[in-house]
Scaffold this active site. Structure first.
Site, PDB file in Angstrom:
ATOM      1  N   GLY A  69       0.808  -1.213   0.000  1.00 21.11           N
ATOM      2  CA  GLY A  69       0.000   0.000   0.000  1.00 21.11           C
ATOM      3  C   GLY A  69       0.840   1.260   0.000  1.00 21.11           C
ATOM      4  O   GLY A  69       1.952   1.299  -0.508  1.00 21.11           O
ATOM      5  N   GLU A  71      -0.322   4.169  -1.311  1.00 24.60           N
ATOM      6  CA  GLU A  71      -0.706   5.085  -2.387  1.00 24.60           C
ATOM      7  C   GLU A  71      -1.594   6.233  -1.905  1.00 24.60           C
ATOM      8  O   GLU A  71      -1.795   7.212  -2.620  1.00 24.60           O
ATOM      9  CB  GLU A  71      -1.423   4.325  -3.517  1.00 24.60           C
ATOM     10  N   THR A 100       4.247  -1.091  -5.245  1.00 24.64           N
ATOM     11  CA  THR A 100       4.369   0.289  -5.698  1.00 24.64           C
ATOM     12  C   THR A 100       5.507   1.022  -4.995  1.00 24.64           C
ATOM     13  O   THR A 100       6.241   1.789  -5.607  1.00 24.64           O
ATOM     14  CB  THR A 100       3.058   1.057  -5.416  1.00 24.64           C
ATOM     15  N   ASP A 286      -1.785 -12.259  -2.433  1.00 30.83           N
ATOM     16  CA  ASP A 286      -1.439 -10.831  -2.399  1.00 30.83           C
ATOM     17  C   ASP A 286      -1.555 -10.329  -0.958  1.00 30.83           C
ATOM     18  O   ASP A 286      -1.980  -9.203  -0.699  1.00 30.83           O
ATOM     19  CB  ASP A 286      -2.336 -10.016  -3.330  1.00 30.83           C
TER      20      ASP A 286
END
Length: 390
Positions: A69, A71, A100, A286
């Site tokens: 995470g 973002e 990310t 995930d």
């Protein structure tokens, strides 16, 4: 000498259906599988497997073990995975990855967390790199990372068809895959390229172009999140027809499903019905990725966290709700990912394989006991071993 454990009278799915068998293991290895294995001795521990199925421990090919995470700002960075997040869900082998964020999450931290989880009892490997190209590495290049760093078995998850990706061209992805492939060849590892596929309309077109314009086979790539929507799932089945692998993500939420995501168990069933071999199909959790929740105006209103335990739950759902044979559903989360990742001792019950085992209820498939590398981690659904800070 290591104590011997003998599980008797369990119905063994290895993942193939072997019927009632006894399984003997010591240390981290299975020593024998057969009928009526009768031994005696002070170091022998006998477990009655009557009324239970004995399954291989699950292999989860994508877990954000150091958290994911971010973002939505620093406060949206998800927490690290705990040991029991995996063991209570029957996962005994997993692959850690960055996503990310390769700035506040680092490869050195990833390796340290993998080492900690291994010490606590799991089998943990990692991908070098992250979403971005050029790839983040430790040694300075992908090939050296895979050859020289034991836990690195490939690279990923490299993002395509996503606004968060580096928008790579085919030549950049060819070069990256070539470096991973050579690293795998030199080290005897898979050298796999884990591919994050986003919601972009290009779907798998970039992978198809790389295979069409180079000598790199489709099997070098391991695209995930293929159940994101029906169009992507159709593209995934076409990719499988070219020899590629297809991975479905089991962590989800109601909003994702309402927006068109296909539950992993259902997507697995659809692929099998269309004739895709289970040797090309996998599911992964995930785990510890962020699952954002948005209001009607697209504003972030909350976050959920991907669960490693969702992998076993999806396997059971495939069997109980979508009539996938247990042998096939189990293969998709044990033997197939183990073979794709080059983990020869994992994902199966056989003499010489690793002693990663699950005893589950014959009727409900509820997990009773979990053994990882021969050590009992869970008994009667309760963790015997917890992480250092749990």
């Amino acid at each position: 000498m290591n104590n011997l454990t003998l599980i008797k009278n369990a119905h063994v799915f290895a993942p193939q259906d072997m019927g009632r068998q006894d399984v003997l293991f010591a240390g981290q290895q299975i020593l024998a599988v057969g009928h009526h294995l009768d031994l005696q001795g002070d170091t022998l521990h006998v477990v009655d497997g009557s009324g239970k199925l004995l399954l291989p421990g699950l292999v989860d090919s994508l877990v954000h073990i150091t958290g994911g995470g971010g973002e939505g700002g620093f406060h949206t960075r998800t927490p690290q995975m705990n040991l029991t997040d995996a063991t209570l869900g029957g996962v005994t082998t997993l692959i850690g990855a960055l996503g990310t964020d390769a700035t506040t999450r680092t490869l050195t931290d990833l390796l340290a967390k993998a080492g900690a989880l291994c010490t606590e009892g799991l089998s943990v490997y990692c991908y070098t790199g992250s979403y971005q190209i050029p790839a983040r590495t430790i040694t300075g290049n992908i090939t050296d990372d895979i050859v020289l760093i034991d836990k690195f078995i490939g690279i990923g998850e490299v993002a395509i068809a996503d606004h968060r990706s580096s928008q790579p061209c085919a030549k950049e992805l060819m070069r990256l895959a070539s470096e991973a492939r050579i690293g795998g060849m030199l080290s005897g590892k898979a050298g796999i390229v884990s591919i994050h596929v986003g919601e972009g309309a290009s779907r798998l077109a970039l992978l198809e172009q790389v295979v069409r314009e180079s000598d790199i086979p489709a099997s070098q790539f391991y695209p995930t999140h293929i159940n994101r929507n029906l169009d992507l799932l159709e593209a995934g089945m076409a990719w499988a027809a070219q020899g590629g692998f297809v991975d479905m993500t089991t962590s989800t939420n109601a909003q994702f499903i309402a927006e068109g995501e296909i539950p992993a168990a259902k997507a697995l069933a659809m692929c099998l019905q269309r004739g895709v071999p289970v040797s090309q199909l996998t599911m992964s959790s995930d785990g510890n990725a962020s699952l954002p929740l948005f209001d009607a105006h697209g504003r972030l209103i909350g976050l959920e966290v991907g669960q490693v335990a969702s992998l076993y739950q999806a396997m059971v759902e495939a069997v109980q709700q979508y009539n996938v044979p247990l042998t096939q559903a189990l293969t998709s989360v044990t033997l197939t990912p183990a073979r794709i990742l080059g983990l020869t001792g994992k994902g199966r019950i056989a003499s010489g394989a690793d002693a990663d085992l699950l005893l589950v209820d014959d009727d409900t498939l509820a997990i009773d006991s979990v053994y990882a590398k021969g050590r009992q981690m869970v008994a009667e659904g309760v963790p015997l071993v917890k992480g250092t800070f749990e």
